[in-house]
Design an enzyme around this catalytic site. Structure first.
Site, PDB file in Angstrom:
ATOM      1  N   LYS A  35       0.823  -1.212   0.000  1.00  0.00           N
ATOM      2  CA  LYS A  35       0.000   0.000   0.000  1.00  0.00           C
ATOM      3  C   LYS A  35       0.855   1.259   0.000  1.00  0.00           C
ATOM      4  O   LYS A  35       0.511   2.244  -0.672  1.00  0.00           O
ATOM      5  CB  LYS A  35      -0.949   0.003   1.195  1.00  0.00           C
ATOM      6  N   THR A  36       1.972   1.253   0.740  1.00  0.00           N
ATOM      7  CA  THR A  36       2.832   2.441   0.761  1.00  0.00           C
ATOM      8  C   THR A  36       3.430   2.689  -0.617  1.00  0.00           C
ATOM      9  O   THR A  36       3.572   3.840  -1.061  1.00  0.00           O
ATOM     10  CB  THR A  36       3.951   2.283   1.809  1.00  0.00           C
ATOM     11  N   ASP A 221      -3.876   7.387   4.096  1.00  0.00           N
ATOM     12  CA  ASP A 221      -3.427   6.032   4.431  1.00  0.00           C
ATOM     13  C   ASP A 221      -4.205   5.515   5.643  1.00  0.00           C
ATOM     14  O   ASP A 221      -4.737   6.297   6.433  1.00  0.00           O
ATOM     15  CB  ASP A 221      -1.927   6.078   4.743  1.00  0.00           C
ATOM     16  N   GLU A 222      -4.277   4.181   5.792  1.00  0.00           N
ATOM     17  CA  GLU A 222      -4.933   3.539   6.943  1.00  0.00           C
ATOM     18  C   GLU A 222      -6.355   4.087   7.148  1.00  0.00           C
ATOM     19  O   GLU A 222      -6.757   4.441   8.257  1.00  0.00           O
ATOM     20  CB  GLU A 222      -4.102   3.741   8.216  1.00  0.00           C
ATOM     21  N   GLN A 252      -7.934  -5.047   8.935  1.00  0.00           N
ATOM     22  CA  GLN A 252      -6.916  -4.612   9.894  1.00  0.00           C
ATOM     23  C   GLN A 252      -7.395  -3.434  10.741  1.00  0.00           C
ATOM     24  O   GLN A 252      -6.589  -2.713  11.325  1.00  0.00           O
ATOM     25  CB  GLN A 252      -5.618  -4.236   9.163  1.00  0.00           C
ATOM     26  N   ARG A 601       1.807 -10.524  10.358  1.00  0.00           N
ATOM     27  CA  ARG A 601       3.134  -9.900  10.508  1.00  0.00           C
ATOM     28  C   ARG A 601       4.231 -10.868  10.083  1.00  0.00           C
ATOM     29  O   ARG A 601       5.374 -10.459   9.857  1.00  0.00           O
ATOM     30  CB  ARG A 601       3.397  -9.500  11.971  1.00  0.00           C
TER      31      ARG A 601
END
Length: 723
Positions: A35-36, A221-222, A252, A601
């Site tokens: 995503k980044t 973002d997020e 998430q 993770r």
């Protein structure tokens, strides 16, 4: 940057998101899907390919760390030393607006931003001014409720209008007073850094036009972590059909408890009609086994749009589940396995150990220290350095040796008992004048030089310590600790129902467990105060010993945004995860998302663990496995049962608890070899894949048609040869 360059760097879904034209788009970015990369490349594409003025582009995220990383990546991409686009957190953006235009909404120039400590002090002052008792209205709970109201953009008046219960009406009083004191102090709090910019944009049409006119593209973002106020800010900045790229993952979303609204993602099109929705499903982090296991778990949530993550990294190793006797057994297995991985070539920094609550770190920290395994506690304070634990240790030290001046000073007004700073200064002056320690002064002085109110409070404190010294001589240590908490009223400091108060209560309970565990597991296990304090002192002394980067120990919430080649997730028990406070279906779904975040993770290996019993507030409590374990496909998991599960009378229920129908029988290990066909009373028919060792201690790897690959110890395997 050319389109050809982008095609070489991005997959098809990423490329579509990066080169999106005008209008809103929602990018559902699965864990590890880049995503980044999408956000940074879109900024670069807008500047290089579309000719957008960098100053007309703003990107928002939630942490300074994420913002710095994003900015650095864009600068590298564009080969520039300074990016003119605005990249930062929501709160940084709001603060910049208020610094420029705050006077337009009667905010004084040079206003102060109050932090959490300042806010708590303000709430306490508000309670006092309203004649309300902190015991009945815990400051942290009140602040949490005020913050919740502000995140919904409610003014004190609007909040008061909706107050119905006695508590809500008192809260409305405190909220009104809090805002008055905040304004009188020429200050704002963190919630104001979102709410006041919304007010500015709504109330001042000229400023609204200026801001919106200079902002052509907004990237967020997020997005799953945004609350109502943040969504409103975004809408006021960009408009319903504006150029927004929102990147998030509903799977998430783990911050509902602090106001995040998952509906901002699930119902994105209501806020931004005609939005394009894209999914990033190719994962670049984990093996397919890890993705299938975590995907099987999260598929049980109803509040999601749905996606299936895939990778070209291969299947990888199965997950491993260790079923421990208790938290000490669990900690030993985690550390032993971590050390084995390091011996096989892994670096300490490649290992992450994740738990649901801060209290769970205690047993893990002690085992890491005992084995001199380097570690770093991420996103928190080391267990014995946490304020509430330091307070209790100070009480124990002062009771054991009341001339311990540091400990005496720490507990003199903790919890608050009317011995304020002025009184403390007067006492310190008298001690110095008479050449006495604080305790000697309390014992021999008549307090004639002090105001009667202060003298009365000091006498109560002296009598309290003397009573506790008498209790120590009469009671076992754990019972004494219970008495200490009752006499001092210490737990009253954390009586609230907010996350912080619950966490601190759990830490105090874990301290009781540590004291009992140190005294031995037998009912007659006794330990002296001196021995316990020596133990704590040694742990604290070793606390500073670590290499620069060691095993990362953290809560699941702290792990958000991180990744490790090797991950352990501990405490998979009902009441731990899902947490015992999770009552409603929405709470359970959030707990499931939290475990999903932890599992995703992991890059190469994922280890899970659960306990048969766990000490809670100093006493053993039987634990049931987390229901989430049943939602992970069993064919992807190898299960290890701790040998200590079946030791002694105290664990007679272990076999039934972990799904076995009868106690383990004597094995015929000598007859089992690679390729042997076997039958298990619960798992059915299988084939032995490998045998490690000999006799009763042999470790068998067996593939069962109904349950997949499992690792068993021959002594407890209860296998029947059917060759």
């Amino acid at each position: 940057m050319s389109a050809l360059d982008l095609e070489g760097r991005l997959n098809e879904a990423q490329l579509a998101a990066v080169t999106h034209g005008e209008g809103p788009q929602l990018v559902l970015a699965g864990a590890g899907s880049g995503k980044t990369r999408v956000i940074t490349h879109r900024i670069g594409w807008l500047i290089e390919e579309m000719g957008v003025d960098p100053r007309a582009i703003t990107a928002m995220t939630f942490t300074n760390k994420a913002a710095r990383e994003m900015e650095s990546r864009v600068e590298t991409l564009l080969r520039t030393d300074r990016l003119e686009s605005s990249v930062g957190t929501f709160h940084r953006f709001g603060l910049k607006l208020l610094r420029r235009f705050g006077e337009r909404i009667e905010l004084k120039r040079g206003f102060t931003v109050f932090d959490d400590t300042d806010q708590i002090a303000l709430v306490k002052r508000s309670l006092k001014d309203e004649g309300l008792d902190e015991g009945s209205f815990p400051p942290r709970t009140m602040l949490s409720r005020i913050s919740d109201a502000k995140s919904r953009l409610l003014t004190p008046a609007a909040h008061a209008a909706g107050a119905e219960t006695f508590f809500e009406k008192r809260l409305a009083q405190v909220f009104r007073r809090y805002e008055h004191l905040l304004q009188r102090s020429s200050a704002v709090d963190f919630d104001d850094l979102i709410g006041l910019p919304v007010r500015l944009l709504v109330e001042d049409a000229e400023i609204g036009r200026r801001i919106r006119g200079g902002l052509r593209h907004l990237l967020v973002d997020e997005f799953q972590d945004t609350n109502h106020a943040q969504l409103r800010l975004v809408r006021e900045l960009i408009g319903p059909g504006g150029n927004i790229t929102a990147v998030g993952d509903e799977d998430q979303g783990i911050y509902r408890w602090r106001g995040a609204d998952l509906a901002n993602v699930l119902e994105f099109e209501k806020s931004f009609p005609d939005a394009v929705v894209r999914k990033l499903e190719q994962n670049y982090r984990s093996t397919q086994t890890i993705l299938d296991a975590s995907g099987g778990l999260i598929a049980h949530n109803e509040g999601r749009r749905g996606k299936r993550l895939w990778t070209d990294r291969g299947a990888g190793d199965p997950l491993e589940l260790f079923r421990a006797r208790d938290e000490i057994d669990e900690a030993r297995w985690v550390v032993r396995t971590a050390r084995q991985l390091e011996a096989e070539g892994a670096r300490w920094s490649e290992i992450g150990v994740l738990v649901r609550t801060n209290a769970q770190t205690r047993a893990l920290e002690e085992e890491l220290l005992r084995t001199e395994t380097p570690y770093t506690l991420v996103g928190g304070t080391r267990f014995y350095q946490r304020a509430e634990i330091r307070d209790l240790v100070a009480y124990l030290r002062a009771i054991g040796d009341p001339r311990d001046q540091i400990s005496m000073e720490r507990i003199l007004n903790q919890p608050p008992r009317g011995i304020g700073r002025k009184t403390q200064r007067l006492v310190a002056t008298e001690c110095e004048r008479q050449g006495l320690t604080l305790w000697d002064f309390l014992v021999v002085d008549q307090f004639e030089s002090l105001p009667e109110r202060s003298a009365k409070a000091l006498r109560r404190f002296r009598d309290l310590l003397q009573a506790l010294q008498g209790d120590l001589d009469q009671l076992p240590l754990v019972a004494f600790l219970d008495q200490l908490l009752e006499r001092t009223g210490y737990l009253g400091l954390f009586a609230g129902d907010d996350e912080d108060s619950r966490g601190r209560r759990e830490n105090v309970g874990e301290f009781l467990s540590a004291a009992q565990g140190f005294g031995g597991e037998s009912e007659s296990g006794r330990v002296s105060l001196t021995e316990l304090l020596d133990h704590i002192a040694l742990v604290s002394d070793l606390d500073g010993w670590k290499v620069e980067r060691g095993v990362s120990l953290m809560t699941l919430h702290s792990a958000k945004g991180l990744e490790f080649p090797l991950v352990f997730v501990g405490g998979l028990e009902e009441g731990v995860i899902p947490h015992y406070n999770a009552k409603e279906p929405a709470d359970i779904e959030e707990e499931r998302r939290l475990l999903y975040v932890g599992m995703t993770r992991a890059e190469r290996r994922l280890f899970l663990s659960s306990c048969l019993r766990r000490r809670v507030a100093g006493r053993f409590q039987d634990q049931r496995p987390s229901p989430f374990l049943d939602e992970i496909p069993s064919s992807l998991v190898i299960v290890h049962d701790s040998p200590s599960l079946f030791e002694g009378e105290r664990t007679r229920g272990a076999a039934t608890f972990f799904g076995r129908q009868q106690a383990p029988s004597e094995p015929e290990s000598g007859k089992l070899a690679k390729g042997s066909r076997v039958r298990h009373p619960k798992l059915g028919d299988g084939v032995v894949l490998s045998v490690e060792g000999y006799g009763d201690g042999a470790k068998l790897t067996v593939f069962f048609a109904s349950a997949g690959k499992r690792k068993l110890v021959a002594k407890f395997a209860n296998l029947e040869s059917i060759s």
